[in-house]
Design a protein around this motif. Structure first.
Motif, PDB file in Angstrom:
ATOM      1  N   LYS A  29       0.830  -1.207   0.000  1.00 41.67           N
ATOM      2  CA  LYS A  29       0.000   0.000   0.000  1.00 41.67           C
ATOM      3  C   LYS A  29       0.866   1.259   0.000  1.00 41.67           C
ATOM      4  N   THR A  30       1.983   1.222   0.736  1.00 44.28           N
ATOM      5  CA  THR A  30       2.902   2.360   0.783  1.00 44.28           C
ATOM      6  C   THR A  30       3.499   2.619  -0.593  1.00 44.28           C
ATOM      7  N   SER A  31       3.865   1.550  -1.301  1.00 45.74           N
ATOM      8  CA  SER A  31       4.462   1.724  -2.632  1.00 45.74           C
ATOM      9  C   SER A  31       3.439   2.275  -3.624  1.00 45.74           C
ATOM     10  N   MET A  32       2.180   1.875  -3.483  1.00 43.54           N
ATOM     11  CA  MET A  32       1.134   2.414  -4.358  1.00 43.54           C
ATOM     12  C   MET A  32       0.882   3.888  -4.048  1.00 43.54           C
ATOM     13  N   LYS A  33       0.951   4.237  -2.771  1.00 43.72           N
ATOM     14  CA  LYS A  33       0.754   5.624  -2.384  1.00 43.72           C
ATOM     15  C   LYS A  33       1.892   6.503  -2.893  1.00 43.72           C
ATOM     16  N   ALA A  34       3.109   5.949  -2.961  1.00 44.36           N
ATOM     17  CA  ALA A  34       4.261   6.698  -3.459  1.00 44.36           C
ATOM     18  C   ALA A  34       4.047   7.118  -4.909  1.00 44.36           C
ATOM     19  N   VAL A  35       3.394   6.259  -5.692  1.00 41.23           N
ATOM     20  CA  VAL A  35       3.094   6.600  -7.085  1.00 41.23           C
ATOM     21  C   VAL A  35       2.130   7.785  -7.122  1.00 41.23           C
ATOM     22  N   VAL A  37       1.586  10.067  -4.865  1.00 41.55           N
ATOM     23  CA  VAL A  37       2.241  11.283  -4.376  1.00 41.55           C
ATOM     24  C   VAL A  37       3.127  11.885  -5.469  1.00 41.55           C
ATOM     25  N   ALA A  38       3.856  11.027  -6.188  1.00 41.57           N
ATOM     26  CA  ALA A  38       4.729  11.509  -7.263  1.00 41.57           C
ATOM     27  C   ALA A  38       3.906  12.123  -8.392  1.00 41.57           C
ATOM     28  N   VAL A  39       2.741  11.558  -8.675  1.00 43.40           N
ATOM     29  CA  VAL A  39       1.871  12.099  -9.725  1.00 43.40           C
ATOM     30  C   VAL A  39       1.330  13.465  -9.307  1.00 43.40           C
ATOM     31  N   GLU A  40       0.929  13.569  -8.047  1.00 45.09           N
ATOM     32  CA  GLU A  40       0.423  14.849  -7.544  1.00 45.09           C
ATOM     33  C   GLU A  40       1.508  15.929  -7.594  1.00 45.09           C
ATOM     34  N   ALA A  41       2.754  15.523  -7.398  1.00 44.71           N
ATOM     35  CA  ALA A  41       3.869  16.465  -7.465  1.00 44.71           C
ATOM     36  C   ALA A  41       4.313  16.722  -8.906  1.00 44.71           C
ATOM     37  N   LYS A  42       3.688  16.032  -9.853  1.00 44.29           N
ATOM     38  CA  LYS A  42       3.986  16.157 -11.290  1.00 44.29           C
ATOM     39  C   LYS A  42       5.450  15.825 -11.599  1.00 44.29           C
ATOM     40  N   ASP A  43       5.971  14.809 -10.912  1.00 42.60           N
ATOM     41  CA  ASP A  43       7.342  14.347 -11.118  1.00 42.60           C
ATOM     42  C   ASP A  43       7.307  13.025 -11.879  1.00 42.60           C
ATOM     43  N   VAL A  49       9.560   5.402 -11.557  1.00 42.40           N
ATOM     44  CA  VAL A  49      10.331   4.514 -10.681  1.00 42.40           C
ATOM     45  C   VAL A  49       9.411   3.893  -9.631  1.00 42.40           C
ATOM     46  N   ALA A  50       8.544   4.702  -9.042  1.00 42.43           N
ATOM     47  CA  ALA A  50       7.609   4.207  -8.030  1.00 42.43           C
ATOM     48  C   ALA A  50       6.625   3.220  -8.647  1.00 42.43           C
ATOM     49  N   LEU A  51       6.221   3.471  -9.894  1.00 46.52           N
ATOM     50  CA  LEU A  51       5.295   2.564 -10.585  1.00 46.52           C
ATOM     51  C   LEU A  51       5.939   1.199 -10.786  1.00 46.52           C
ATOM     52  N   ASN A  52       7.206   1.172 -11.188  1.00 48.20           N
ATOM     53  CA  ASN A  52       7.904  -0.103 -11.373  1.00 48.20           C
ATOM     54  C   ASN A  52       7.977  -0.888 -10.071  1.00 48.20           C
ATOM     55  N   LEU A  53       8.260  -0.205  -8.968  1.00 51.10           N
ATOM     56  CA  LEU A  53       8.319  -0.860  -7.670  1.00 51.10           C
ATOM     57  C   LEU A  53       6.945  -1.382  -7.260  1.00 51.10           C
ATOM     58  N   ALA A  54       5.906  -0.579  -7.503  1.00 51.51           N
ATOM     59  CA  ALA A  54       4.545  -0.992  -7.155  1.00 51.51           C
ATOM     60  C   ALA A  54       4.133  -2.215  -7.969  1.00 51.51           C
ATOM     61  N   ALA A  80      -1.170   2.951 -13.695  1.00 49.55           N
ATOM     62  CA  ALA A  80      -0.669   3.257 -15.031  1.00 49.55           C
ATOM     63  C   ALA A  80      -1.419   4.456 -15.609  1.00 49.55           C
ATOM     64  N   TYR A  81      -2.709   4.515 -15.379  1.00 43.50           N
ATOM     65  CA  TYR A  81      -3.521   5.639 -15.866  1.00 43.50           C
ATOM     66  C   TYR A  81      -3.041   6.943 -15.237  1.00 43.50           C
ATOM     67  N   LEU A  82      -2.760   6.908 -13.933  1.00 42.59           N
ATOM     68  CA  LEU A  82      -2.285   8.114 -13.242  1.00 42.59           C
ATOM     69  C   LEU A  82      -0.954   8.601 -13.817  1.00 42.59           C
TER      70      LEU A  82
END
Length: 86
Positions: A29-35, A37-43, A49-54, A80-82
């Motif tokens: 769940k933490t790894s999915m949340k990292a994705v 958060v990164a999308v919200e930050a537009k990074d 990288v977070a998506l691959n880990l998730a 993936a959509y995000l």
């Protein structure tokens, strides 16, 4: 509590496995949340990288039987959509 020696051992083993599954599910769940958060930050790089880990953790959870097949496919699709919105 069980009186039979082997059953006492099984209870201990089952509890260990349950704790391991809870810990893995939490890290998943933490790894999915990292994705997210990164999308919200537009990074985009960080999100990729977070998506691959998730993805890796989702696949491992499926292989271990911690989550079901539809759970994995649903979350992979959502993540993936995000990332693709960036």
């Amino acid at each position: 509590m069980a009186n039979i020696k082997q059953q006492i051992k099984r209870v201990k083993t089952n509890e260990k496995a349950r704790q391991a599954n809870v810990a893995f599910k939490s890290s998943l769940k933490t790894s999915m949340k990292a994705v997210k958060v990164a999308v919200e930050a537009k990074d985009k790089e960080k999100a990729q990288v977070a998506l691959n880990l998730a993805y890796k953790k989702l696949d491992k959870a499926l292989a271990k039987g911690i989550v079901k097949k539809n759970y994995v496919s649903r979350h992979k699709s959502e993540l993936a959509y995000l990332v693709n919105t960036l």
